[in-house]
Structures are given as structure tokens and as C-alpha cells.
Design a protein around this motif. Structure first.
Motif, PDB file in Angstrom:
ATOM      1  N   ASP A 118      -7.153  49.070  34.971  1.00  0.00           N
ATOM      2  CA  ASP A 118      -8.375  49.784  35.340  1.00  0.00           C
ATOM      3  C   ASP A 118      -9.480  49.340  34.388  1.00  0.00           C
ATOM      4  OD1 ASP A 118      -6.989  51.156  37.308  1.00  0.00           O
ATOM      5  OD2 ASP A 118      -6.863  53.036  36.176  1.00  0.00           O
ATOM      6  N   LYS A 119     -10.543  48.797  34.929  1.00  0.00           N
ATOM      7  CA  LYS A 119     -11.608  48.232  34.091  1.00  0.00           C
ATOM      8  C   LYS A 119     -12.810  49.147  33.917  1.00  0.00           C
ATOM      9  CE  LYS A 119      -9.159  44.637  33.442  1.00  0.00           C
ATOM     10  NZ  LYS A 119      -8.303  44.669  32.282  1.00  0.00           N
ATOM     11  N   LYS A 120     -13.006  50.076  34.871  1.00  0.00           N
ATOM     12  CA  LYS A 120     -14.156  50.968  34.759  1.00  0.00           C
ATOM     13  C   LYS A 120     -13.779  52.359  35.260  1.00  0.00           C
ATOM     14  CE  LYS A 120     -16.282  49.589  39.184  1.00  0.00           C
ATOM     15  NZ  LYS A 120     -15.029  49.319  39.825  1.00  0.00           N
ATOM     16  N   ALA A 121     -14.614  53.321  34.900  1.00  0.00           N
ATOM     17  CA  ALA A 121     -14.395  54.700  35.346  1.00  0.00           C
ATOM     18  C   ALA A 121     -14.255  54.725  36.863  1.00  0.00           C
ATOM     19  CB  ALA A 121     -15.556  55.570  34.900  1.00  0.00           C
ATOM     20  N   GLY A 122     -13.280  55.476  37.334  1.00  0.00           N
ATOM     21  CA  GLY A 122     -13.052  55.599  38.765  1.00  0.00           C
ATOM     22  C   GLY A 122     -12.020  54.645  39.333  1.00  0.00           C
ATOM     23  N   ASP A 123     -11.693  53.569  38.600  1.00  0.00           N
ATOM     24  CA  ASP A 123     -10.636  52.662  39.069  1.00  0.00           C
ATOM     25  C   ASP A 123      -9.310  53.417  39.112  1.00  0.00           C
ATOM     26  OD1 ASP A 123     -12.416  50.565  39.241  1.00  0.00           O
ATOM     27  OD2 ASP A 123     -11.642  49.484  37.496  1.00  0.00           O
ATOM     28  N   MET A 124      -8.494  53.133  40.125  1.00  0.00           N
ATOM     29  CA  MET A 124      -7.184  53.767  40.269  1.00  0.00           C
ATOM     30  C   MET A 124      -6.135  52.731  40.647  1.00  0.00           C
ATOM     31  SD  MET A 124      -8.071  57.348  42.200  1.00  0.00           S
ATOM     32  CE  MET A 124      -9.182  56.695  43.435  1.00  0.00           C
ATOM     33  N   SER A 125      -6.261  51.531  40.097  1.00  0.00           N
ATOM     34  CA  SER A 125      -5.381  50.433  40.508  1.00  0.00           C
ATOM     35  C   SER A 125      -3.941  50.582  40.023  1.00  0.00           C
ATOM     36  CB  SER A 125      -5.960  49.087  40.052  1.00  0.00           C
ATOM     37  OG  SER A 125      -6.136  49.064  38.656  1.00  0.00           O
ATOM     38  N   GLY A 126      -3.676  51.535  39.145  1.00  0.00           N
ATOM     39  CA  GLY A 126      -2.313  51.745  38.664  1.00  0.00           C
ATOM     40  C   GLY A 126      -1.470  52.623  39.565  1.00  0.00           C
ATOM     41  N   ASP A 127      -2.095  53.287  40.534  1.00  0.00           N
ATOM     42  CA  ASP A 127      -1.344  54.206  41.386  1.00  0.00           C
ATOM     43  C   ASP A 127      -0.328  53.455  42.223  1.00  0.00           C
ATOM     44  OD1 ASP A 127      -0.886  56.903  42.340  1.00  0.00           O
ATOM     45  OD2 ASP A 127      -1.695  56.205  44.252  1.00  0.00           O
ATOM     46  N   GLY A 128       0.943  53.840  42.103  1.00  0.00           N
ATOM     47  CA  GLY A 128       2.018  53.243  42.891  1.00  0.00           C
ATOM     48  C   GLY A 128       2.641  52.002  42.282  1.00  0.00           C
ATOM     49  N   VAL A 129       2.149  51.532  41.136  1.00  0.00           N
ATOM     50  CA  VAL A 129       2.712  50.324  40.523  1.00  0.00           C
ATOM     51  C   VAL A 129       4.209  50.524  40.275  1.00  0.00           C
ATOM     52  CG1 VAL A 129       2.712  48.868  38.450  1.00  0.00           C
ATOM     53  CG2 VAL A 129       0.545  49.547  39.488  1.00  0.00           C
ATOM     54  N   GLY A 130       4.994  49.569  40.738  1.00  0.00           N
ATOM     55  CA  GLY A 130       6.442  49.608  40.555  1.00  0.00           C
ATOM     56  C   GLY A 130       7.118  50.791  41.219  1.00  0.00           C
ATOM     57  N   GLY A 131       6.369  51.529  41.999  1.00  0.00           N
ATOM     58  CA  GLY A 131       6.916  52.727  42.638  1.00  0.00           C
ATOM     59  C   GLY A 131       7.176  53.872  41.662  1.00  0.00           C
ATOM     60  N   VAL A 132       6.757  53.711  40.391  1.00  0.00           N
ATOM     61  CA  VAL A 132       7.058  54.736  39.379  1.00  0.00           C
ATOM     62  C   VAL A 132       5.828  55.261  38.629  1.00  0.00           C
ATOM     63  CG1 VAL A 132       9.448  53.979  39.013  1.00  0.00           C
ATOM     64  CG2 VAL A 132       7.604  52.965  37.648  1.00  0.00           C
ATOM     65  N   TRP A 133       4.665  54.724  38.919  1.00  0.00           N
ATOM     66  CA  TRP A 133       3.419  55.166  38.269  1.00  0.00           C
ATOM     67  C   TRP A 133       2.539  55.836  39.306  1.00  0.00           C
ATOM     68  CZ3 TRP A 133       2.789  55.224  33.147  1.00  0.00           C
ATOM     69  CH2 TRP A 133       3.631  54.433  32.381  1.00  0.00           C
ATOM     70  N   HIS A 134       2.001  57.022  38.958  1.00  0.00           N
ATOM     71  CA  HIS A 134       1.221  57.787  39.909  1.00  0.00           C
ATOM     72  C   HIS A 134       0.015  58.434  39.230  1.00  0.00           C
ATOM     73  CE1 HIS A 134       4.655  57.261  42.544  1.00  0.00           C
ATOM     74  NE2 HIS A 134       5.406  57.662  41.538  1.00  0.00           N
ATOM     75  N   VAL A 135      -1.080  58.520  39.976  1.00  0.00           N
ATOM     76  CA  VAL A 135      -2.268  59.194  39.491  1.00  0.00           C
ATOM     77  C   VAL A 135      -1.885  60.638  39.153  1.00  0.00           C
ATOM     78  CG1 VAL A 135      -4.531  60.082  40.197  1.00  0.00           C
ATOM     79  CG2 VAL A 135      -3.879  57.757  40.781  1.00  0.00           C
ATOM     80  N   ALA A 136      -2.364  61.110  38.003  1.00  0.00           N
ATOM     81  CA  ALA A 136      -2.100  62.501  37.584  1.00  0.00           C
ATOM     82  C   ALA A 136      -3.061  63.432  38.325  1.00  0.00           C
ATOM     83  CB  ALA A 136      -2.264  62.633  36.078  1.00  0.00           C
TER      84      ALA A 136
END
Length: 123
Positions: free
Chosen positions: A104-122
Motif C-alpha cells: 500500500d503506497k498511499k492512504a486508502g490503498d487496500m492491495s493487501g486484502d486477500g493476499v495468500g488467502g490469509v490477510w484481510h482488511v481489519a
């Protein structure tokens, strides 16, 4: 009477400052309300963590930096502190540690959601 009113005002101000503010902001997004840092960076939870324990090792923390707490931070209610692999305290919500994502490079980015099926937006 004036002294009494001043005393009551000082007491109220002191009592209110004793309550800790939540360490995150809640932000409306296309995914609903999510947790972010005070700078608007999205926070994530890791499915492999257990309640009260981070299972993100030193290599993992390079990609998923811990949401570190200030040295003066105090646990309260649903908010707790757990040790990250780097030895520093990090915030946890309902026992689940919180992280940011290096992708995530800037505020509002959510590119980590779903990575590897084990990372999720809080949320």
C-alpha cells in the motif's frame, strides 16, 4: 460558587483526558467501514495469528509491518497490546494483531486484502 464551578470544570477536564482514544480511525470505503492508521493507511489481520499472539515472524514483518503502539499506550476494552517479532508492542483488536502492508503506497490503498488467502482488511 465561582470556585465550585471552576473546580467542577477542572475535574471534568481531567477525567475526560484520562480516557484513551482508539488507536485507529474508522473510514468508509467500497468495502464498508475499515480500520486505518491516523494517516489513513489500511490495517490488516492475519488468519494465522492466534488471540493475543502475532505469528508474523521477522521476514513477514518486512512485508506486513506491525501497527506499533506508542511507549505510553495502554490497553483498554477491545484494544490490547501484543509483542511483535521485532520485540516491540503492537496494537491488537479483540486479541487479533494489526498490520499495515508494504504494497500500500498511499492512504486508502487496500492491495493487501486477500493476499495468500490469509490477510484481510481489519473491520
Amino acid at each position: 460558587m465561582k470556585t465550585l464551578l471552576v473546580s467542577i470544570g477542572l475535574l471534568a477536564a481531567t477525567a475526560l483526558s484520562a480516557f484513551a482514544a482508539e488507536p485507529v480511525k474508522m473510514v468508509d470505503t467500497k468495502m464498508g467501514k475499515i480500520m486505518t492508521t491516523d494517516k489513513g493507511m489500511t490495517l490488516y489481520m492475519f488468519d494465522k495469528d492466534t488471540k493475543g499472539k502475532s505469528n508474523c515472524d521477522a521476514a513477514c514483518l518486512k512485508k506486513w509491518p506491525a501497527f506499533h503502539a506508542a511507549a505510553t499506550a495502554k490497553a483498554e476494552g477491545e484494544w490490547s497490546l501484543v509483542k511483535a517479532a521485532d520485540g516491540k508492542e503492537m496494537w491488537a483488536y479483540s486479541g487479533k494483531p494489526l498490520y499495515t502492508y508494504s504494497g500500500d503506497k498511499k492512504a486508502g490503498d487496500m492491495s493487501g486484502d486477500g493476499v495468500g488467502g490469509v490477510w484481510h482488511v481489519a473491520k
